[in-house]
Design an enzyme around this catalytic site. Structure first.
Site, short mmCIF file in Angstrom:
data_model
loop_
_atom_site.label_atom_id
_atom_site.label_comp_id
_atom_site.label_asym_id
_atom_site.label_seq_id
_atom_site.Cartn_x
_atom_site.Cartn_y
_atom_site.Cartn_z
N GLY A 54 0.85 -1.19 0.00
CA GLY A 54 0.00 0.00 0.00
C GLY A 54 0.88 1.23 0.00
O GLY A 54 2.07 1.14 0.31
N CYS A 80 5.46 -5.99 1.45
CA CYS A 80 5.76 -4.56 1.39
C CYS A 80 5.10 -3.80 2.56
O CYS A 80 5.49 -3.99 3.69
CB CYS A 80 5.35 -3.99 0.03
SG CYS A 80 6.07 -2.37 -0.27
N TYR A 81 4.11 -2.96 2.31
CA TYR A 81 3.46 -2.27 3.43
C TYR A 81 2.96 -3.28 4.45
O TYR A 81 3.03 -3.05 5.67
CB TYR A 81 2.30 -1.39 2.93
CG TYR A 81 1.55 -0.69 4.05
CD1 TYR A 81 2.06 0.48 4.61
CD2 TYR A 81 0.36 -1.21 4.55
CE1 TYR A 81 1.40 1.12 5.64
CE2 TYR A 81 -0.31 -0.58 5.60
CZ TYR A 81 0.21 0.59 6.14
OH TYR A 81 -0.45 1.21 7.16
N HIS A 168 7.86 -7.33 -3.95
CA HIS A 168 6.56 -7.77 -4.48
C HIS A 168 6.68 -9.10 -5.23
O HIS A 168 7.04 -9.10 -6.41
CB HIS A 168 5.98 -6.71 -5.41
CG HIS A 168 5.53 -5.48 -4.69
ND1 HIS A 168 4.29 -5.38 -4.10
CD2 HIS A 168 6.17 -4.32 -4.43
CE1 HIS A 168 4.17 -4.20 -3.51
NE2 HIS A 168 5.30 -3.54 -3.69
N GLU A 170 4.33 -10.83 -6.33
CA GLU A 170 3.19 -11.01 -7.26
C GLU A 170 3.43 -10.43 -8.64
O GLU A 170 2.68 -10.71 -9.56
CB GLU A 170 1.92 -10.40 -6.64
CG GLU A 170 1.89 -8.87 -6.52
CD GLU A 170 2.57 -8.31 -5.27
OE1 GLU A 170 3.47 -8.99 -4.71
OE2 GLU A 170 2.23 -7.19 -4.86
N ASP A 226 -18.30 -12.62 -21.49
CA ASP A 226 -18.89 -12.74 -20.16
C ASP A 226 -20.34 -13.25 -20.20
O ASP A 226 -20.69 -14.19 -19.49
CB ASP A 226 -18.84 -11.39 -19.42
CG ASP A 226 -17.43 -10.82 -19.40
OD1 ASP A 226 -16.49 -11.60 -19.64
OD2 ASP A 226 -17.28 -9.62 -19.15
N LYS A 369 -11.26 -12.24 -15.54
CA LYS A 369 -11.51 -12.51 -16.96
C LYS A 369 -10.85 -13.81 -17.46
O LYS A 369 -11.47 -14.58 -18.18
CB LYS A 369 -11.00 -11.32 -17.78
CG LYS A 369 -11.44 -11.33 -19.21
CD LYS A 369 -12.69 -10.52 -19.35
CE LYS A 369 -13.16 -10.42 -20.77
NZ LYS A 369 -14.41 -9.64 -20.83
#
Ligand code: XMP
Length: 513
Positions: A54, A80-81, A168, A170, A226, A369
């Site tokens: 964050g 991180c944060y 990070h 990710e 979708d 998605k």
């Protein structure tokens, strides 16, 4: 119960990536704001908890904090944060600096176990993005990795399952990040990799059957991914009780209606009502140039047409299926103040939601998605539907950049189709998030044989993106662009010039309108 990971969002731009990485490892995950109480979290029964990054400093006045009691609920990973927050509430020493460590960094793993199970002595590349840093780990914590800019790049509790990384894992810029997340899931949380399209379909089918009972259900098909997947899934659950309605607005791509009819009626055996409303839409749109006005007219006309078609299905219809996706419903945390819960309203055709009397079935509201596409494949939808580029609800009306006429639409339809066909032939369709043509309200001079021409300019757009929120223009090989251009100019009478859009989003948008 299946394994599930709770991700607490402290406002990082990467939070959705964490959720996706976890799900790619076949473990279900959800994102929630830091305002969830300890008892709420306990009842949710997470297999593990991840505290996201964050933009705040833990010393900011309104910095979102965490109750240390959550560390007793399940194994926890701070990123991180999230790591600084752990250090802060657990008695470590977070130093406020003006110096940011930002970008690629080399991390030295000190302990090849836990998060770093399977890692060796060689340094690993990791993506850092932080201002404050941790000077001293809390008491009872062991430093497990360090980086040049930052002596404490990772730590863990000496006996409890509490882990943290300053970088990070990710993001793609941390090449071994997936292994770190997998280690958290499987080595530390002992999660089961059971979140698969098949398992999702099975669970959802049961849920829909229980909810719907004997009621009738309708679904508006748009031809997009979708609504197609939502319809196929609901059909799997309740078969004949579902009727799909497809409104041909006259603003669709070439052969779109035939494709939908072929796939749904012929291939899947789904009851399908097609409404030919081209005339109605074109009459209402005649002479309108303003894109917002176009959108409003299309929205309202769509509701009128759809309601009428729905009334014909029967008066025992109770439910309406919508293809809402997870990014539209995540309650994201807003670190800069303002409302802490922002639910994005979907700008889809007509905003059917507010105005209709039906109860909603949104079977995809937990999915990203890429997961929707996989569910579609598992349900047997053809690749031409599941891998299809997104298409805006208002259709080609916002790609004819002036008043909309049948003549202009036909011109655009033909050119757009040729453009996409050329991209497919070059094998580039799946590399591109979205590609389309726009008909500019500009004519220019050209020469064909001995004749001077004065015809339309066509704009071509192709972008790469992961979610449509940001996008970069696609770097076509020049010879492909050249081929596309000469093909369109030679074959489509009415267009004598083609230009390629090289703007990214932001500051431009994907559509031109
Ligand atoms: P922009 O132009 O805002 O588009 O960068 C982002 C993505 O959203 C699509 N888009 C729409 N999709 N209804 C939709 O379902 C709409 O009204 C609409 N307007 C834009 C656009 O095609 C792109 O993928």
């Amino acid at each position: 119960m299946s394994s599930r990971i709770l991700i607490i969002d402290f406002g990082s731009q990467f939070t959705q990536l964490i959720a996706r990485r976890v799900r790619e490892a076949r473990v279900y995950s959800e994102i929630h704001p830091p305002t969830r109480s300890v008892s709420w979290i306990r009842e949710w029964k997470p297999t593990g908890i991840i505290l996201s990054g964050g933009p705040n400093s833990v010393y900011d006045d309104n910095a979102p904090l965490a109750d240390p009691a959550i560390f007793d609920i399940a194994p926890t990973l701070g990123i991180c944060y999230g790591m600084q927050l752990m250090a802060h509430v657990l008695g470590g020493d977070v130093i406020r600096t003006n110096r940011r460590e930002y970008g690629r960094s080399q991390v030295h793993v000190l302990e090849p176990a836990g998060l770093f199970y399977g890692f060796g002595d060689e340094p690993v590349t990791a993506w850092m993005s932080h201002g404050d840093h941790i000077e001293q780990a809390p008491k009872g914590y062991v430093v497990t990795a360090e980086s040049n800019g930052n002596p404490i790049a990772a730590f863990r509790h000496e006996s409890r399952p509490i882990f943290a990384v300053q970088f990070h894992p990710e993001v793609a810029h941390t090449p071994r990040g997936r292994e770190i997340i997998s280690n958290f899931l499987f080595e530390i949380c002992k999660a089961e990799p059971s979140w698969t399209p098949g398992a999702f379909i099975e669970e959802e089918v049961t849920r829909i059957r229980e909810r719907v009972g004997k009621s009738r259900v309708i679904c508006g098909l748009s031809g997009g991914v979708d609504s197609s997947v939502a319809a196929a899934l609901v059909h799997r659950a309740i078969g004949e009780q579902l009727t799909c309605i497809f409104v041909d607005t006259g603003l669709l791509r070439l052969h779109e209606r035939e494709q939908v009819e072929r796939t749904f009626r012929a291939h899947l055996g789904i009851k399908l009502v097609t409404v030919d409303a081209e005339k109605q839409f074109l009459e209402k749109l005649a002479g309108v140039e303003d894109p917002e006005k176009k959108r409003k007219i299309i929205g309202h006309t769509f509701i009128d047409v759809f309601e009428e078609a729905a009334a014909h299905v029967g008066d025992d219809v109770d439910y309406l299926v919508q293809g809402t996706l997870y990014p539209d419903v995540i309650e994201s945390f807003s670190p800069r103040g303002g409302p802490s819960v922002t639910i994005k309203t979907h700008h889809n055709v007509g905003g059917l939601k507010e105005e209709m009397k039906f109860k909603l079935i949104e079977p995809l509201r937990e999915l990203f998605k890429d997961e929707v596409r996989n569910v579609g494949r598992e349900l047997g939808l053809p690749e031409e539907i599941v891998a299809r580029h997104p298409f805006p609800g208002p259709g080609l009306a916002i790609r004819v950049l002036s008043d909309v006429t049948k003549e202009k639409l036909d011109l655009l339809r033909a050119a757009d189709s040729l453009y996409l066909e050329s991209i497919r032939e070059a094998g580039l369709y799946d590399e591109i998030w979205q590609a389309f043509a726009v008909l500019l309200p500009v004519r220019s001079v050209g020469v064909m044989g001995d004749e001077r021409t004065y015809e339309y300019v066509l704009g071509l757009r192709a972008v790469t993106s992961t979610d449509g929120m940001t996008a970069d223009w696609y770097h076509f090989p020049h010879e492909v662009l050249g081929r596309i251009s000469s093909r369109i100019i030679n074959q489509i009478k009415g267009i004598n010039r083609v230009v390629y859009d090289v703007s990214s989003k932001p500051p431009a948008t994907i559509e031109w309108e």
